[in-house]
Every structure is written in structure tokens, then in C-alpha cells.
Design an enzyme around this catalytic site. Sequence first.
Site, mmCIF file in Angstrom:
data_model
loop_
_atom_site.group_PDB
_atom_site.id
_atom_site.type_symbol
_atom_site.label_atom_id
_atom_site.label_comp_id
_atom_site.label_asym_id
_atom_site.label_seq_id
_atom_site.Cartn_x
_atom_site.Cartn_y
_atom_site.Cartn_z
ATOM 1 N N TYR A 127 36.033 60.118 36.318
ATOM 2 C CA TYR A 127 37.110 59.865 35.363
ATOM 3 C C TYR A 127 37.420 61.065 34.478
ATOM 4 O O TYR A 127 38.470 61.104 33.836
ATOM 5 C CB TYR A 127 36.822 58.619 34.517
ATOM 6 C CG TYR A 127 37.116 57.353 35.281
ATOM 7 C CD1 TYR A 127 38.408 57.078 35.717
ATOM 8 C CD2 TYR A 127 36.111 56.452 35.596
ATOM 9 C CE1 TYR A 127 38.698 55.936 36.445
ATOM 10 C CE2 TYR A 127 36.390 55.304 36.316
ATOM 11 C CZ TYR A 127 37.684 55.053 36.735
ATOM 12 O OH TYR A 127 37.962 53.930 37.457
ATOM 13 N N GLU A 136 28.187 35.877 43.731
ATOM 14 C CA GLU A 136 29.030 36.961 44.231
ATOM 15 C C GLU A 136 30.226 37.230 43.322
ATOM 16 O O GLU A 136 30.576 38.381 43.056
ATOM 17 C CB GLU A 136 29.520 36.625 45.640
ATOM 18 C CG GLU A 136 30.388 37.706 46.234
ATOM 19 C CD GLU A 136 30.922 37.341 47.597
ATOM 20 O OE1 GLU A 136 31.625 38.179 48.171
ATOM 21 O OE2 GLU A 136 30.664 36.231 48.088
#
Length: 148
Positions: A21, A108
Site C-alpha cells: 500500500y 469460513e
Amino acid sequence: MSYAHHALDQGVSLTKRDLYYNDVALFKSQKSVDRLVDDLAATLKQDRADLNIRATSKGLIVGSGLVLHFVGGGSLQPSDCEGTLIPVGEDIDHLEVDNRTAWILIVEKEAIFQTLCQLRFTEHPALPGPGLIITVLCSSARRHAGSS
């Protein structure tokens, strides 16, 4: 890699995600940063951690039946109602699991994880005892968790 050099000089750590980033246009993808960091460590015959470049946190955990003890001292005990970012492995010295912890659930989907947190599912009276819930974060969930 000047970011990595600066971090090493200053004695601070940064993540591979931080590197990405810092200059998205240059790196174009997280995978390119991962490869560059691995290549740099191999060239210098060092572990990535020796370069003060760390992995990004990979998930969330909820449940007060676990205490994470850190290498530099200190500890973290997740709550039973709000997800806590799982620290990177190299920061963890050891884990302490409460002997009353009866179950561990791997979820999940982060949305399901958040719902279970709000319901305080780790303490639900219909279950055989207190538990832990863990989820793996995708990059969008990681950005969301980091902003709260």
C-alpha cells in the site's frame, strides 16, 4: 525496498501489506511484494522476520477461554462478544487454553462470525461449555476489521 530499509534502520516492523500500500502503482499486486520480500530475504540469507517485515494478521477470534502470550511480554485475552484480530505468529510466544473450553468452531464467512459474536455464541447455555470461534479474513474483511 527503501521502506524496508528505513523500517530496519528505525527498529520498527512493517507488514508485506504495508509495503504494497505504500506504492500500489509500483507493485501492482500483493503477490509481487510477497515475491520481492522472499527474494530479498533469500539474497541476504536472512529470515523475513530478521528484516522486520512481517505477515499480516490472518483472522479473528472470539472466546475468553484463550490467552495469547507475546514474545516481548504481555498477553491478549479475546472477549466473548467481539472479534479480536489474531496476531501474526511470530509475535506469539505461547497459548494458554482454559481447561473449561469445550469446543472450537472454525467459520469460513466473516458475516456468520460477526453474527455469532453478537449472539455471544461462545457462552450459549445449550452448548457443552464455553468455546472459541475462529475465522480467516479475506483482504476486504481485514480492511474492515482494521478500521474499527
